[in-house]
Design an enzyme around this catalytic site. Structure first.
Site, mmCIF file in Angstrom:
data_model
loop_
_atom_site.group_PDB
_atom_site.id
_atom_site.type_symbol
_atom_site.label_atom_id
_atom_site.label_comp_id
_atom_site.label_asym_id
_atom_site.label_seq_id
_atom_site.Cartn_x
_atom_site.Cartn_y
_atom_site.Cartn_z
ATOM 1 N N LYS A 212 0.825 -1.202 0.000
ATOM 2 C CA LYS A 212 0.000 0.000 0.000
ATOM 3 C C LYS A 212 0.859 1.252 0.000
ATOM 4 C CE LYS A 212 -1.394 2.567 3.223
ATOM 5 N NZ LYS A 212 -1.945 3.190 4.453
ATOM 6 N N CYS B 164 -19.493 6.166 2.955
ATOM 7 C CA CYS B 164 -19.584 4.736 3.212
ATOM 8 C C CYS B 164 -18.611 4.349 4.327
ATOM 9 C CB CYS B 164 -19.300 3.955 1.928
ATOM 10 S SG CYS B 164 -19.744 2.213 2.016
#
Length: 204
Positions: A131, A198
């Site tokens: 990442k 979300c």
């Protein structure tokens, strides 16, 4: 899902998130007129510090640390106690202080003090997983990469773009269905959607 579906989702999310910026986009703007290497080092160090830490705390710590030690050479020679003091706003600051110091030393020893731009080279550095490497590749160098953090992993599964169990699986699955030119964008949009709508708990 096919590529057209992915592009449609990006098109729907973009206006909804207009005016909002990710932590990494804000980090890049902290160095107007800076060289690509200066930006890359800031993104690298900032992303290492960001693990399991809120963006606002990460930015405070990154600003303080890089104000004192703005280059790999200076960071590699910095006293560990001073690094710890500067990054205390972030979680796990003792471990992260070791990571950024050792990572900077490895940049000097292995890459002549420059931040590399390939996944293999970046992930050879202490404290750098896929990442973090993806963030450097995409946001500092503008090259195709899909950094997958918890937001990206969770929301791409919620939207049924992928059906995966780990961020690594999500990265591979998204690379197959997201047009290459939108790899960095899909991360940014999903992160912002996860932060603003979300959410991990009680998503709207």
């Amino acid at each position: 899902p096919d590529r057209a579906t992915c592009e449609r989702i990006c098109d729907l999310l973009r206006p909804h998130l207009k005016g909002k910026t990710t932590h990494l986009e804000r980090e890049k703007k902290k160095l107007p007129g800076a060289s690509q290497q200066q930006v890359a080092f800031r993104v690298l160090i900032g992303t290492i510090l960001s693990h399991r830490t809120r963006d606002e705390k990460t930015e405070i710590a990154t600003d303080a640390l890089l104000k004192g030690f703005p280059t790999p050479k200076k960071m590699a020679g910095a006293p560990i106690a001073k690094i710890i003091q500067l990054i205390k706003p972030v979680g796990f600051y003792n471990s992260k202080a070791q990571y950024v110091k050792k990572c900077s030393r490895e940049l000097m020893e292995k890459f002549g003090g420059e931040v590399p731009r390939t996944m293999e080279q970046l992930t050879s550095l202490t404290g750098v997983g896929r990442k973090t490497a993806g963030c450097v590749i995409a946001y500092a160098f503008g090259l195709p990469a899909i950094p997958v953090d918890s937001h990206c992993h969770t929301i791409s599964n919620r939207l049924a773009l992928v059906k995966t169990k780990t961020p690594e699986e999500t990265e591979q699955a998204l690379q197959k269905i997201v047009p290459r030119k939108r790899w960095a964008e899909v991360n940014e949009l999903l992160v912002l959607h996860g932060q603003n709508t979300c959410a991990p708990i009680s998503p709207f």
